[in-house]
Design a protein around this motif. Structure first.
Motif, PDB file in Angstrom:
ATOM      1  N   ASP B 337      39.017  33.190  25.850  1.00 50.63           N
ATOM      2  CA  ASP B 337      38.435  33.558  27.342  1.00 50.63           C
ATOM      3  C   ASP B 337      37.743  34.935  27.546  1.00 50.63           C
ATOM      4  O   ASP B 337      36.708  34.950  27.958  1.00 50.63           O
ATOM      5  CB  ASP B 337      39.456  33.188  28.266  1.00 50.63           C
ATOM      6  CG  ASP B 337      39.108  33.271  29.714  1.00 50.63           C
ATOM      7  OD1 ASP B 337      38.221  32.314  29.947  1.00 50.63           O
ATOM      8  OD2 ASP B 337      39.440  33.899  30.414  1.00 50.63           O
ATOM      9  N   LEU B 338      38.428  35.788  26.613  1.00 45.80           N
ATOM     10  CA  LEU B 338      37.683  37.169  26.749  1.00 45.80           C
ATOM     11  C   LEU B 338      36.841  37.309  26.052  1.00 45.80           C
ATOM     12  O   LEU B 338      35.742  37.686  26.527  1.00 45.80           O
ATOM     13  CB  LEU B 338      39.000  38.017  25.772  1.00 45.80           C
ATOM     14  CG  LEU B 338      38.847  39.606  25.987  1.00 45.80           C
ATOM     15  CD1 LEU B 338      39.235  39.865  27.510  1.00 45.80           C
ATOM     16  CD2 LEU B 338      39.636  40.429  25.177  1.00 45.80           C
ATOM     17  N   VAL B 339      36.608  36.742  24.895  1.00 50.30           N
ATOM     18  CA  VAL B 339      35.331  36.791  23.922  1.00 50.30           C
ATOM     19  C   VAL B 339      34.179  35.836  24.218  1.00 50.30           C
ATOM     20  O   VAL B 339      33.236  36.057  23.856  1.00 50.30           O
ATOM     21  CB  VAL B 339      35.616  37.259  22.678  1.00 50.30           C
ATOM     22  CG1 VAL B 339      36.445  38.353  22.414  1.00 50.30           C
ATOM     23  CG2 VAL B 339      36.413  35.819  21.793  1.00 50.30           C
ATOM     24  N   VAL B 340      34.724  34.581  24.465  1.00 51.24           N
ATOM     25  CA  VAL B 340      33.774  33.547  24.530  1.00 51.24           C
ATOM     26  C   VAL B 340      33.405  32.724  25.689  1.00 51.24           C
ATOM     27  O   VAL B 340      32.455  32.873  26.274  1.00 51.24           O
ATOM     28  CB  VAL B 340      33.857  32.320  23.439  1.00 51.24           C
ATOM     29  CG1 VAL B 340      33.053  31.268  23.564  1.00 51.24           C
ATOM     30  CG2 VAL B 340      33.832  32.998  22.053  1.00 51.24           C
ATOM     31  N   GLY B 342      34.761  33.565  28.839  1.00 50.02           N
ATOM     32  CA  GLY B 342      34.613  34.093  30.128  1.00 50.02           C
ATOM     33  C   GLY B 342      33.148  34.587  29.842  1.00 50.02           C
ATOM     34  O   GLY B 342      32.350  34.391  31.004  1.00 50.02           O
ATOM     35  N   PRO B 343      32.646  35.278  28.958  1.00 49.36           N
ATOM     36  CA  PRO B 343      31.330  35.518  28.868  1.00 49.36           C
ATOM     37  C   PRO B 343      30.153  34.321  29.025  1.00 49.36           C
ATOM     38  O   PRO B 343      29.148  34.692  29.731  1.00 49.36           O
ATOM     39  CB  PRO B 343      30.959  36.279  27.456  1.00 49.36           C
ATOM     40  CG  PRO B 343      32.329  36.614  27.182  1.00 49.36           C
ATOM     41  CD  PRO B 343      33.323  35.585  28.081  1.00 49.36           C
TER      42      PRO B 343
ATOM     43  N   MET E   1      29.760  41.164  26.934  1.00 47.71           N
ATOM     44  CA  MET E   1      31.113  40.665  27.120  1.00 47.71           C
ATOM     45  C   MET E   1      31.823  41.281  27.974  1.00 47.71           C
ATOM     46  O   MET E   1      32.545  40.559  28.811  1.00 47.71           O
ATOM     47  CB  MET E   1      31.553  40.887  25.624  1.00 47.71           C
ATOM     48  CG  MET E   1      33.077  40.572  25.658  1.00 47.71           C
ATOM     49  SD  MET E   1      33.730  40.455  23.921  1.00 47.71           S
ATOM     50  CE  MET E   1      33.049  41.829  23.243  1.00 47.71           C
ATOM     51  N   TYR E   3      30.415  42.860  30.481  1.00 49.04           N
ATOM     52  CA  TYR E   3      29.511  42.852  31.713  1.00 49.04           C
ATOM     53  C   TYR E   3      29.797  41.506  32.235  1.00 49.04           C
ATOM     54  O   TYR E   3      29.033  40.568  31.860  1.00 49.04           O
ATOM     55  CB  TYR E   3      28.418  43.141  31.553  1.00 49.04           C
ATOM     56  CG  TYR E   3      28.151  44.835  31.325  1.00 49.04           C
ATOM     57  CD1 TYR E   3      28.117  45.546  32.584  1.00 49.04           C
ATOM     58  CD2 TYR E   3      28.225  45.411  30.060  1.00 49.04           C
ATOM     59  CE1 TYR E   3      27.946  46.792  32.583  1.00 49.04           C
ATOM     60  CE2 TYR E   3      28.333  46.738  30.290  1.00 49.04           C
ATOM     61  CZ  TYR E   3      28.097  47.470  31.256  1.00 49.04           C
ATOM     62  OH  TYR E   3      27.706  48.627  31.127  1.00 49.04           O
ATOM     63  N   ARG E   4      30.815  41.249  33.215  1.00 44.48           N
ATOM     64  CA  ARG E   4      30.579  39.874  33.851  1.00 44.48           C
ATOM     65  C   ARG E   4      30.083  40.109  35.150  1.00 44.48           C
ATOM     66  O   ARG E   4      30.642  40.436  36.056  1.00 44.48           O
ATOM     67  CB  ARG E   4      32.186  39.405  33.934  1.00 44.48           C
ATOM     68  CG  ARG E   4      32.899  39.428  32.790  1.00 44.48           C
ATOM     69  CD  ARG E   4      32.977  38.172  31.997  1.00 44.48           C
ATOM     70  NE  ARG E   4      33.454  38.225  30.908  1.00 44.48           N
ATOM     71  CZ  ARG E   4      34.881  37.935  30.490  1.00 44.48           C
ATOM     72  NH1 ARG E   4      35.613  37.355  31.559  1.00 44.48           N
ATOM     73  NH2 ARG E   4      35.390  38.008  29.441  1.00 44.48           N
ATOM     74  N   LEU E 351      25.824  43.244  25.547  1.00 41.65           N
ATOM     75  CA  LEU E 351      27.089  43.041  26.084  1.00 41.65           C
ATOM     76  C   LEU E 351      26.784  42.168  27.516  1.00 41.65           C
ATOM     77  O   LEU E 351      27.689  41.202  27.714  1.00 41.65           O
ATOM     78  CB  LEU E 351      27.814  44.410  26.498  1.00 41.65           C
ATOM     79  CG  LEU E 351      28.560  44.897  25.611  1.00 41.65           C
ATOM     80  CD1 LEU E 351      29.371  46.084  26.050  1.00 41.65           C
ATOM     81  CD2 LEU E 351      29.533  43.777  24.881  1.00 41.65           C
ATOM     82  N   ARG E 352      25.803  42.312  27.980  1.00 42.21           N
ATOM     83  CA  ARG E 352      25.590  41.443  29.306  1.00 42.21           C
ATOM     84  C   ARG E 352      25.273  40.190  29.003  1.00 42.21           C
ATOM     85  O   ARG E 352      25.624  39.221  29.826  1.00 42.21           O
ATOM     86  CB  ARG E 352      24.411  42.385  30.169  1.00 42.21           C
ATOM     87  CG  ARG E 352      24.815  43.359  30.790  1.00 42.21           C
ATOM     88  CD  ARG E 352      23.394  44.305  31.375  1.00 42.21           C
ATOM     89  NE  ARG E 352      23.265  43.310  32.546  1.00 42.21           N
ATOM     90  CZ  ARG E 352      22.214  43.876  33.563  1.00 42.21           C
ATOM     91  NH1 ARG E 352      21.488  44.910  33.174  1.00 42.21           N
ATOM     92  NH2 ARG E 352      21.784  43.227  34.546  1.00 42.21           N
ATOM     93  N   LEU E 353      24.602  39.943  27.919  1.00 36.77           N
ATOM     94  CA  LEU E 353      24.269  38.413  27.403  1.00 36.77           C
ATOM     95  C   LEU E 353      25.136  37.967  26.553  1.00 36.77           C
ATOM     96  O   LEU E 353      25.122  36.680  26.311  1.00 36.77           O
ATOM     97  CB  LEU E 353      22.695  38.726  26.749  1.00 36.77           C
ATOM     98  CG  LEU E 353      21.700  38.975  27.685  1.00 36.77           C
ATOM     99  CD1 LEU E 353      20.350  39.136  26.931  1.00 36.77           C
ATOM    100  CD2 LEU E 353      21.307  37.933  28.636  1.00 36.77           C
ATOM    101  N   TRP E 354      26.075  38.660  26.119  1.00 34.80           N
ATOM    102  CA  TRP E 354      26.959  38.236  25.188  1.00 34.80           C
ATOM    103  C   TRP E 354      27.665  36.881  25.920  1.00 34.80           C
ATOM    104  O   TRP E 354      28.029  36.601  27.128  1.00 34.80           O
ATOM    105  CB  TRP E 354      28.212  39.043  25.133  1.00 34.80           C
ATOM    106  CG  TRP E 354      29.534  38.711  24.100  1.00 34.80           C
ATOM    107  CD1 TRP E 354      30.178  37.905  24.602  1.00 34.80           C
ATOM    108  CD2 TRP E 354      29.478  39.135  22.876  1.00 34.80           C
ATOM    109  NE1 TRP E 354      31.065  37.638  23.366  1.00 34.80           N
ATOM    110  CE2 TRP E 354      30.652  38.424  22.450  1.00 34.80           C
ATOM    111  CE3 TRP E 354      28.831  39.680  21.896  1.00 34.80           C
ATOM    112  CZ2 TRP E 354      31.264  38.336  21.147  1.00 34.80           C
ATOM    113  CZ3 TRP E 354      29.248  40.115  20.631  1.00 34.80           C
ATOM    114  CH2 TRP E 354      30.407  39.302  20.220  1.00 34.80           C
ATOM    115  N   PRO E 355      27.741  35.651  25.007  1.00 37.95           N
ATOM    116  CA  PRO E 355      27.620  35.440  23.450  1.00 37.95           C
ATOM    117  C   PRO E 355      26.288  35.220  23.041  1.00 37.95           C
ATOM    118  O   PRO E 355      26.102  34.882  21.736  1.00 37.95           O
ATOM    119  CB  PRO E 355      28.371  34.415  23.312  1.00 37.95           C
ATOM    120  CG  PRO E 355      28.567  33.445  24.468  1.00 37.95           C
ATOM    121  CD  PRO E 355      28.321  34.479  25.484  1.00 37.95           C
TER     122      PRO E 355
END
Lengths: 300, 652, 262, 439, 358
Positions: B337-340, B342-343, E1, E3-4, E351-355
């Motif tokens: 959730d943190l790395v995939v 959620g983003p 990542m 940046y939500r 980071l804003r566009l991650w992933p």
């Protein structure tokens, strides 16, 4: 002593000092002309060349052998610089390249002291830096033998460069590069090679300047500062003109000596530190492209 | 909530209630001039009031119809509500319809007033003006390019508001009186069904039939004034109307209108809706986008994505449903959730989605699971224009990929022996406008609405819809053949954009495939395959190979379902052109018109069944720059591997 | 379309303007006038002096001889900054946008002249400075909307394709709310579709804002389509002046154009 | 290629490793410079000091059993790096930095306030503020042995001697060629005062930094035709000055340099032009002194010397560093005698130690430093403590001593110091100490 | 990542024009401020406060000043240190001669003096550009230092030309300890950075950038060339002047004019190039790198030689540091010629566009 004679002595001294400035400025001009890089490392190159040479001779090397080896080192330095610093930075703004050469300055300073140590060295080329006796006795004018020698060397260097630029294929290619990078490609020499050659030639000029300045000041770290003396010369003469470097050097040399001697005492002296710059600056206000620089035209 | 809403039986009354109760809360936002311009409920009500006065001054009367042809714009909603205030009936029309398609509704409802978004819509109306003698007044929202239009019918919306302002000054209580004289049983709006066949029918809904289901569903999901929805689907579609209008009026949440159709994705990300609605097609496109973009990502990101999507597939749905999951998996999921996830939710703008619905068509189970596995509470519902959408809704915790959920409270359901679903609910439409014959066919005397959808209850009482009754067929061997079910399974692959399956009364199933040019183009680029366009790509052997793999995977899945195991796809071809609504191959809601396609490409169908390996086609094609030309080539036909049904395996 | 346009009084008049660089005579006694709200084109073969004329009009070049009158006030030696003050805005043939800034900032820069707060107020972001900034932002947003460049609002212009840059440059000129807008080959280097868009925008600008437009263009077809009146220059001299139809039929114009390789 | 130096880096390494230093250690920072234009000065001075400490550790096991430790920090002769090194080093060791040798007039200035706050004495031996000799105003600054003003009075005395008596100075012309910086300008006032007193004519000529071009200055000299030139240079300015003097034909035997112009590094680059040049010095070069022999024996024989270039052992900068080591170590000893033998002392105690330092001839003999330096006695009033200088002359290969210790003229210097210190005290709002109450 | 930003929408231009439009940035900023203002003074030891952080902040301010001139207005200058010197020496004189004025007004006046000097030396920029201008600004560098040394008035006739900064007292409160001086510096730098940001996002900043990017076009849209360039010089010099005053008062205490040598000018230019030309944050990043990195190298070489058990002579270490420093500058220029700020910007975009990759 007659005031007139003294005046000429100051003038002559200034002109001869100007030749020394011009020698350093020449290195800047060569590189700027061919690659548009304002090479701040020129001073460090002067130091590096002189230090290498003097360290070799102090270790008992023959003068000419040391000279050739030093020259080889400078050429190698030019090639490495082109490969490692310039090539990756191609097409970057000038200021970036300028900064890179400052980085290069640090590397060279560190490297030369790392290899040869930080001790100052004396350097003699066999020509004493003392007034020519017959002149001082007859006219009471002091002109240093060595200064004349330097002027001769500088003149020779300019002549050699002129021949190099106008009579050899590489030289012509270099000039073409200065005018137009595309045209240079048509000459059939890759731009990278040209840059490497230019840096090598600049290294050669640095060596000559290093030797002459080394005789005057000793070979020590402070040789890197001679670059500062070249900057006003560059503004005055234009960044891209070999002639400009020579003429600018003479003007700056003469005017700053005259100013220091005749104006300095009234304002407390030491005005040499800025006078050359102010001369250059005032000059620029009337001719922004320098003495021999090309006129910059803003196109809409 | 119900206490609060007592007596508020019409939309205008609800609007005025919100203006009083939550006047400072945002009602409608629109991305315009770079920022989200906001109307609070009070401002919205004021705007509606002025608009109503203006319309009344212009002669709009109770019971008359007003057409609305616009994308989602605050002023569209204002005009709609203004009409309702006066007791007039808004008739939203599809803004992307061609002029000719608008003739029938206008004539049918004798529409005298129209609200048009901009020059484009005005031009359409002016074009059909000679056929629509009833149409007297056209109001336009965006004055751009309208300066030199001198037609007497035209008036700018601003001018209308100005008129309204004057009228309001003369008679300040006019609108309130008009609202007060409305009642729940009055007609609230009319929606023309897109109609997979025949002429459109105007579905008449009363205030009560729209408010009732909206309220019930809102309670089910505990929606309130803090919620936000992005209004991006055509307002003429009842789904859009319910979600971004009826339910907003019931709960007081905020409707957000995107800047333009092209910016929906970015606008969605900015707004971050908490309540979301999308037909499967949109979700499918979104997933395709995600897949394409992930394929361009760096090795590390791709690895992370694959690893964690595996985890999500395994446990994501269960975690969302609140079922027990081993601690290790829970930890992994948290990390994912943190790395995939959620983003990912963030970049597709669904970070804040509390509840999302999909409906309109059956959704591929894998597609559905994908969203749930990354933590988006996506649910299915079942409904139609005639039922005001909410018939079946999946309550939280009872979400299944392959059902539409149990009936919403207050809705009665039953199946005919032919497996047709019948519905009786408060949300049922009143009639098809001026079409008693059709009304009689659809709604029997006992009030049951015949949906035309085939399905059954599963063991939990959830409704499972297979297909339209008339589309469900049988193979020659008697096996159930539900083409849409197969097509949906195929369409889950990003490379397949459309599929048309044939098989009714035949010995096997064969399919037409439309590849997804974007996904396949991307795939081709990564493999350094030069190509010139869709037509070129569709004829490539490599592409055929790719599609064959997809089909075989579907076949493998099907082999595990005893009832339909025999309907595996034996042969397929890739169509040389994309199916398009303009050519009549798709409906405006982009549903496949299977029958039409079967007829149009009859030659291809017979080639499939005749066992040929290629078939010659000659067709008119339209190139991207608008020119047309003839296309002539041999389409390849390929076989796909079929699998022995699992049941028979087990039996053996 | 152009019939519907409301041409008014003469706003800008050029009388006997001559300009020379060294020995090269770029303009020789050129005279013409521009009426309010019209689209006035200056055409001519390469080197006819079109760009020089435009540069004279907004004070980049100073003619050795002749007068320019704007709204009946005469200006002999205005510089480009003064011209901007008087309401003359322009675009450039080789896009002269501020490459390091976003589209929005470029357009905002176009409104710099209209800003009144001093730098101290701006540094403190005091009420008036902030208010002013936001007001102008709104005005600029209208232009962004008008030119349909919302999606690139915050993109640095250096990253934009050529056609869009042209449009942004038009926007920057418009942001100054000019009385006279000078367009220097607005369609140079564009493809057919981009040209069509640009024409539409020019007409829309003229229509919507009532801006007087003086444009230079190489593409005869485009010029004839959109302009009200046309001046034809050749070798620094005016050889024709009139409506597109009149000019089209003019023999010396035909000769001038045939005379150069095209 | 490079010899490996042990002692210093061991201390450095342990300090970085964060291991608890042995409690019986006295930490002295070695914040000098090993790169850049002034590297010869920094590395020579630092080397000498460290060599002396190393010798004490090797020969005597430290001072009363307290080992001396140090840590090098590169200041690049730059103020901000100097301050950083100071801050970095001041808390190291069991009692923090004992004393700081900033080895730069600029860094000394920048540390004056900080040293008071941190109670860490500064020894600016032969540089820094001349007026800091007034210990009442500058309790923590010690321009030991001789400050610039004192040195100048000695220089004039020397010139007077050469001319055959101070009264012969009347009407003589002296030119002061100085580096155009705080350091260079420091002696202008004292020269002016002496010019008035002795009736000679003084001309000050500034040489802009870095001083690699002095033609016009020496042309001015030539025009003035002075009897003597005082050279107040630093770095490249010195050889350049000698070269330029040769160029205008000014006799080098009439040029008297300050000690920062009087090292081997200043004359060797000038080559023959330096022959006959005279420089003042408060330390003498050479390896014949017993203390130098001890250093060679106990340190270099064991391969632990700090000088990379063995030819520089015994050079002016190196022995100056040894002198710095001696005064530092003696001050520690003095402090230990009062605050407890065999224990490391604090900076505050060190201050007392320096202030009560008394290296008389007897002690000099014990130290094996007779002739290397002059006797020294510091007090609360007088933080300089000596003031005598010797004059040495370069013969093209080495320095030769050409005078005895020549004492400064405190009758001129002291009032100036007090006046200047008083002005400083006023500006900074300092109330001077009452020295009669110090013990 | 990290940046939500879904759901962070702007409903007014004021929000949209904010310095930190993203909530995450705002949070990060305030956390940073809290750390800088509260945590650091509480836990920072003297070494960090007085030898690292205070000079870092001061150099960042000077770099900011130069960045306004060079990064925003496009006028290359090598005279930064001279303007700092003017600030330092004039602050000294104002405090000395007008003690009733107070420290802060003295600093401001000192900054104004620097601005005036800046305007004078900015005059050539109306005629000359690029390296010619850069070298011309050297005239300022040398002339100013010369003048400060030559005219005794500036140094209150101190024999050596050295000034000793008076104690910093504001409204009766003395800033003596490193923590107090750090806080004062931090407050001034923070306020001035904010002002710079405001300036650069409003009309003045756009005028600067317009002149930088395309001066002919700037003039045509009505930006007065002379006023804009001179204003850039003035503002830039003001910042440098205040930085110089802080350098003297909050950092070194006692300074000689040579402290503001050309070397310092170059270092500040370094800071903005490495940090990011035309970026407020870049000034800070660059100042951090240039002031901290040599120190870090110095410390690291100790660790390395300890870890490897190899003892290297100090001169070697110092020279190696020089080489590594120079090499890294070249390396960074090659990797990212637009400096750390750009690197940060790219990372943030990622980071804003991650992933997603784009």
């Amino acid at each position: 002593m007659s005031e007139v004679i003294f005046f000429f002595e100051v003038l002559a001294g200034g002109l001869l000092a100007g030749v020394m400035y011009a020698l350093v400025a020449l290195g800047f001009v060569l590189i700027y002309k061919a690659s548009g890089v304002f090479n701040f490392a020129q001073g460090a190159m002067v130091f590096f060349a002189a230090l290498t040479f003097v360290s070799l001779t102090e270790r008992g090397w023959n003068f000419w052998l040391a000279l050739v080896v030093t020259l080889a080192v400078m050429v190698l330095l030019g090639i490495v610089t082109e490969r490692v610093v310039l090539r990756p930075l191609v097409n970057q703004p000038q200021i970036t390249l300028f900064m890179a050469t400052i980085g290069l300055t640090f590397v060279l300073e560190g490297l030369s002291q790392l290899i040869w140590g930080s001790q100052p060295h004396g350097l003699e080329l066999g020509i004493p830096d003392v007034p020519m006796e017959w002149l001082s006795q007859k006219w009471n004018v002091n002109i240093s033998q060595f200064d004349l020698f330097s002027a001769f060397v500088a003149g020779g260097l300019v002549a050699v460069l002129a021949v190099f630029f106008h009579r050899t294929r590489i030289g012509r290619a270099l000039r073409a590069v200065a005018d137009d990078h595309q045209a240079a490609l048509a000459v059939g020499i890759p731009l990278q090679h040209i840059w490497a050659i230019v840096w090598a030639v600049a290294g050669f000029v640095a060596l000559v300047a290093g030797l002459l300045w080394g005789v005057r000041n000793g070979v020590q770290f402070a040789l890197t500062f001679v670059a500062l003396k070249a900057l006003p010369v560059l503004i005055l003469g234009g960044f891209e003109s070999i002639m400009g470097a020579i003429v600018g050097g003479l003007i700056i040399g003469a005017s700053e000596k005259l100013a220091e001697v005749y104006v300095g005492p009234f304002v407390g002296g030491g005005i040499e530190s800025w006078f050359a710059y102010v001369v250059a600056l005032v000059f620029l206000l009337f001719r922004p492209e320098g003495l021999f620089g090309e006129k910059i035209i803003d196109r809409v | 909530m119900s206490g609060e809403l007592t007596g508020l039986d019409t939309f205008p009354k609800l609007l005025m209630h919100h203006a009083r109760a939550r006047g400072d809360r945002p009602a409608i936002r629109e991305k315009d001039l770079g920022i989200w311009q906001t109307w609070t409920w009070a401002q919205f009500a004021e705007q509606v009031r002025l608009c109503a006065c203006g319309l009344a001054a212009q002669g709009l009367r109770r019971g008359s119809h007003i057409a609305l042809i616009s994308d989602n714009r605050p002023r569209l909603y204002a005009a709609m509500a203004a009409a309702q205030c006066l007791g007039a009936i808004p008739v939203p029309l599809y803004q992307d319809a061609v002029a000719a398609e608008m003739v029938f509704p206008i004539q049918n409802a004798e529409i005298g007033f129209a609200f048009a978004e901009d020059q484009e819509q005005v031009d359409k109306l002016l074009e059909i003006l000679p056929q629509c003698l009833s149409l007297k007044r056209i109001y336009y929202d965006d004055p751009r390019g309208m300066r030199h239009y001198a037609q007497p019918e035209l008036m700018a919306y601003e001018k209308l508001i100005e008129l309204g302002r004057e009228a309001h000054r003369r008679d300040p209580s006019f609108v309130e009186n008009e609202i007060a004289s409305g009642a729940g049983d009055d007609t609230a709006a009319m929606f023309f069904t897109s109609g997979t066949t025949g002429v459109p029918k105007g579905v008449v809904h009363s205030h009560a039939s729209l408010i009732g289901p909206s309220l019930t569903a809102a309670r089910l999901d505990r929606l309130g004034e803090g919620d936000v929805i992005l209004a991006y689907l055509p307002p003429a579609w009842i789904g859009q109307n319910i979600f971004s209008c009826a339910q907003a009026f019931v709960t007081g949440y905020c409707i957000c209108c995107p800047e333009s159709a092209e910016t929906v994705m970015t606008d969605m990300r900015e707004i971050g809706p908490t309540y979301y609605f999308a037909p499967p097609r949109v979700l499918e496109n979104l997933l395709t986008q995600v897949s394409i973009r992930m394929e361009d990502a760096s090795r590390l990101k791709r690895w992370l994505y694959r690893r964690f999507m595996d985890v999500a597939n395994r446990v994501g749905g269960a975690i969302l449903d609140g079922k027990p999951v081993p601690a290790l998996d829970r930890g992994l999921y948290w990390l994912g959730d943190l790395v995939v996830y959620g983003p990912l939710r963030n970049v597709i703008g669904m970070s804040r989605v509390k509840v999302g619905y999909t409906a309109g068509e059956a959704i591929g189970p894998d597609l559905f699971k994908f969203y749930r596995s990354i933590g988006i509470n996506l649910k299915q519902l079942y409904g139609s224009t005639e039922t005001a959408v909410f018939v079946c809704v999946q309550p939280d915790g009872q979400v299944k990929a392959d059902t539409a959920g149990p009936a919403v409270p207050g809705v009665e359901l039953r199946f005919t022996p032919e497996r047709e679903l019948l519905i009786r609910s408060p949300g049922l439409f009143r009639e098809y406008y001026k079409n008693p014959e059709a009304t009689r066919q659809a709604k029997d005397p006992e009030g049951w609405f015949h949906t035309g959808d085939a399905g059954y209850f599963d063991q939990d009482g959830h409704v499972k819809i297979i297909d339209r009754v008339k589309d469900v067929g049988r193979l020659a061997d008697g096996t159930l053949f539900a083409p849409k079910y197969l097509e949906n399974k195929l369409k889950f692959f990003p490379y397949i954009r459309e599929a048309v399956c044939f098989g009714d009364a035949r010995d096997k199933v064969c399919a037409f495939i439309n590849i997804d040019p974007e996904a396949i183009g991307n795939w081709a680029e990564r493999r350094n395959m030069p190509y010139s366009g869709y037509t070129d790509l569709s004829a490539r052997d490599e592409v055929y190979e790719l599609v064959r793999e997809c089909i075989e995977r579907v076949n493998a899945d099907l082999s595990a379902e005893p009832e339909i195991a025999n309907s595996q796809i034996h042969r397929f071809l890739i169509l040389h052109k994309e199916l398009e609504a303009d050519d009549g191959e798709l409906t405006r809601t982009r549903k496949v018109r299977r029958g039409f396609i079967g007829e149009k490409y009859g030659e291809l169908v017979s080639a499939l069944y005749a066992g040929k390996t290629s078939v010659h086609v000659e067709a008119q094609v339209r190139y991207e720059d608008g020119r047309t030309g003839t296309y002539s080539a041999d389409l390849k036909i390929r076989d796909a591997k079929v699998f022995t049904p699992a049941a028979s395996q087990r039996a053996a | 379309m152009s019939a519907a346009r409301r041409a008014g009084d003469v706003i800008l008049s050029v009388q006997d303007v001559s300009l020379a660089f060294g020995g090269v005579r770029a303009l020789q006694e050129v005279s013409f006038d521009v009426c309010e709200h019209e689209i006035r084109a200056i055409i001519g073969p390469n080197g006819a002096g079109k760009s020089s004329m435009l540069n004279v009009l907004n004070g980049v070049y100073h003619p050795q001889q002749g007068k320019i009158r704007l709204r009946n006030k005469e200006f002999a030696d205005m510089d480009s900054h003064q011209a901007a003050d008087l309401g003359i805005a322009r675009t450039f043939q080789n896009i002269a946008l501020f490459k390091g800034m976003s589209v929005l900032d470029n357009l905002m820069t176009g409104r710099n002249l209209k800003m009144r707060c001093n730098f101290l107020q701006q540094a403190l972001w005091l009420g008036p400075a902030k208010r002013e900034e936001l007001e102008h932002r709104r005005a600029v947003e209208e232009i962004i909307d008008f030119l349909e460049i919302q999606h690139i609002r915050k993109t640095p212009v250096g990253r934009l394709p050529y056609g869009l840059q042209k449009r942004v440059e038009l926007g920057r000129a418009l942001a100054a709310e000019p009385a006279v807008l000078l367009l220097d080959e607005p369609m140079a280097g564009m493809n057919l579709e981009e040209k069509r868009d640009m024409c539409r925008f020019i007409l829309d600008v003229n229509d919507h804002y009532g801006t007087t437009i003086v444009l230079i263009e190489h593409d005869m077809g485009v010029v004839m389509d959109i302009s009200d009146r046309v001046v034809v220059l050749d070798y620094g001299r005016k050889i024709a002046d009139g409506s597109p139809d009149e000019v089209r039929g003019n023999q010396s114009v035909v000769d001038a154009y045939l005379g150069v390789a095209h | 290629m490079k010899r490996i130096i042990a002692a210093g880096t061991v201390a450095l390494a342990t300090a970085f490793a964060g291991t608890a230093a042995a409690q019986n250690e006295q930490f002295i920072p070695a914040n000098f410079y090993w790169v850049g234009p002034y590297a010869p000065g920094g590395s020579g001075f630092g080397g000498g000091m460290i060599d002396y400490f190393a010798m004490l550790n090797e020969r005597d096991g430290g001072i009363n059993g307290v080992k001396l430790t140090w840590e090098k920090c590169e200041t690049e002769y730059r103020n901000d790096r100097g301050v950083e090194c100071y801050e970095r080093s001041k808390k190291k060791g069991p009692t923090g930095a004992t004393v700081i040798h900033p080895l730069s007039t600029g860094i000394t200035y920048s540390l004056i306030d900080k040293s008071i706050a941190d109670k860490i004495p500064l020894i600016s031996m032969g540089y820094g503020r001349a007026d800091s000799s007034d210990g009442r105003v500058f309790p923590y600054v010690f321009p030991l042995i001789t400050n610039y003003w004192s040195q100048n009075t000695a220089k004039i005395k020397f010139i007077g001697m050469k001319e055959g008596g101070m009264d012969k100075l009347k009407g003589k012309k002296i030119v002061n060629i100085y580096h155009d910086s705080a350091y260079g300008k420091e002696t202008i006032p004292v020269l002016d005062v002496q010019a008035k007193k002795y009736g000679f004519q003084i001309t000050h000529i500034a040489v802009p930094h870095p001083g690699n071009e002095q033609q016009s200055q020496w042309l001015q000299v030539r025009q003035i035709r002075p009897d003597w030139v005082i050279l107040r240079g630093w770095g490249v300015m010195n050889p350049t000055a000698l070269k330029a003097a040769a160029k205008v034909g000014f006799p080098r035997t009439k040029i008297v340099g300050v000690w920062w112009s009087g090292a081997e590094e200043d004359v060797i680059p000038a080559g023959d032009a330096a022959k006959g040049y005279i420089a003042a010095g408060f330390n003498l070069p050479g390896t014949n002194f017993p203390v130098m022999q001890d250093i060679l024996k106990h340190v270099y024989k064991k391969g632990k010397g700090d000088m990379e270039d063995s030819s520089r052992i015994g050079s002016i900068y190196h022995t100056r560093g040894v002198v710095a080591g001696i005064v530092t170590a003696e001050a520690i000893r003095t402090a230990q005698n009062r605050f407890g033998k065999g224990k490391p002392i604090t900076g505050e105690q060190m201050r007392w130690g320096i202030e009560n330092l008394n290296i008389d001839d007897k002690r000099l003999k014990q130290l094996g430093a007779v002739g290397l330096m002059n006797a020294l006695k510091v007090s609360c009033m007088d933080h300089e403590g000596g003031g005598a200088v010797k004059f040495i002359q370069w013969d093209g290969r080495k320095w030769n001593v050409i005078s005895d210790w020549i004492a400064s003229d405190q009758s001129i210097v002291r009032p100036m110091i007090e006046a200047s210190a008083a002005q400083y005290a006023k500006e900074k709002g300092i109330t001077p100490r009452d020295c009669s109450r110090e013990k | 990542m990290l940046y939500r930003e879904a759901g962070q929408f702007k409903s007014s231009y004021a929000e949209d024009q904010g310095i930190f439009p993203l909530r995450q940035d705002r949070i990060a900023f305030w956390v940073l401020m809290a750390v800088a203002f509260v945590v650091v003074p509480l836990i920072g030891d003297q070494y960090w406060l007085s030898a690292i952080l205070t000079p870092f902040l001061i150099f960042a301010l000077a770099a900011l000043g130069l960045n306004i001139l060079t990064g925003y207005a496009g006028q290359l200058s090598l005279g930064t240190a001279a303007f700092m010197a003017v600030g330092a020496f004039m602050a000294y004189n104002f405090v000395l001669r007008m003690p009733w004025l107070g420290i802060i007004p003295s600093f401001i006046l000192a900054g104004l003096c620097a601005a005036a000097v800046g305007i004078v030396f900015g005059l050539p920029s109306l005629r000359i550009k690029g390296f010619y201008l850069a070298v011309a600004t050297l005239a300022a560098q040398f002339f100013v230092l010369w003048a400060l040394q030559r005219f005794g008035w500036f140094t209150n006739y101190s024999s050596s030309g050295v000034i000793t900064a008076q104690e910093i007292v504001i409204l009766g409160y003395a800033f003596k300890t490193p923590a107090q001086k750090y806080l004062l510096t931090l407050a001034i730098v923070a306020l001035m950075a904010l002002a710079a940001k405001n300036l650069m996002r409003s009309e003045t900043g756009r005028a600067f950038m317009a002149v930088r990017d395309m001066d002919v076009a700037a003039s045509v849209i009505g930006i007065p060339m002379m006023k804009t360039k001179l204003l850039a010089f003035a503002i830039s010099s003001f910042y440098c002047g205040v930085a110089g005053a802080l350098h003297a008062y909050a950092y070194l205490g006692t300074v000689e004019p040579e402290a503001y040598s050309l070397d310092l000018s170059f270092r500040i230019l370094f800071m903005i190039i490495i940090g990011g030309v035309g970026s407020i944050m870049g000034s800070f990043l660059g100042a951090g790198f240039i002031t901290l990195f040599p120190i870090f190298l110095n410390l690291a070489s100790g660790w390395v030689s300890h870890a490897l058990g190899v003892e290297i002579s100090h001169a070697t270490v110092s020279n190696l540091e020089l080489i590594i420093f120079g090499g890294l500058i070249i390396f960074f220029l090659i990797v990212e010629p637009h400096g750390f700020a750009r690197l940060w910007q790219i990372a943030k975009e990622k980071l804003r566009l991650w992933p997603f990759p784009h």
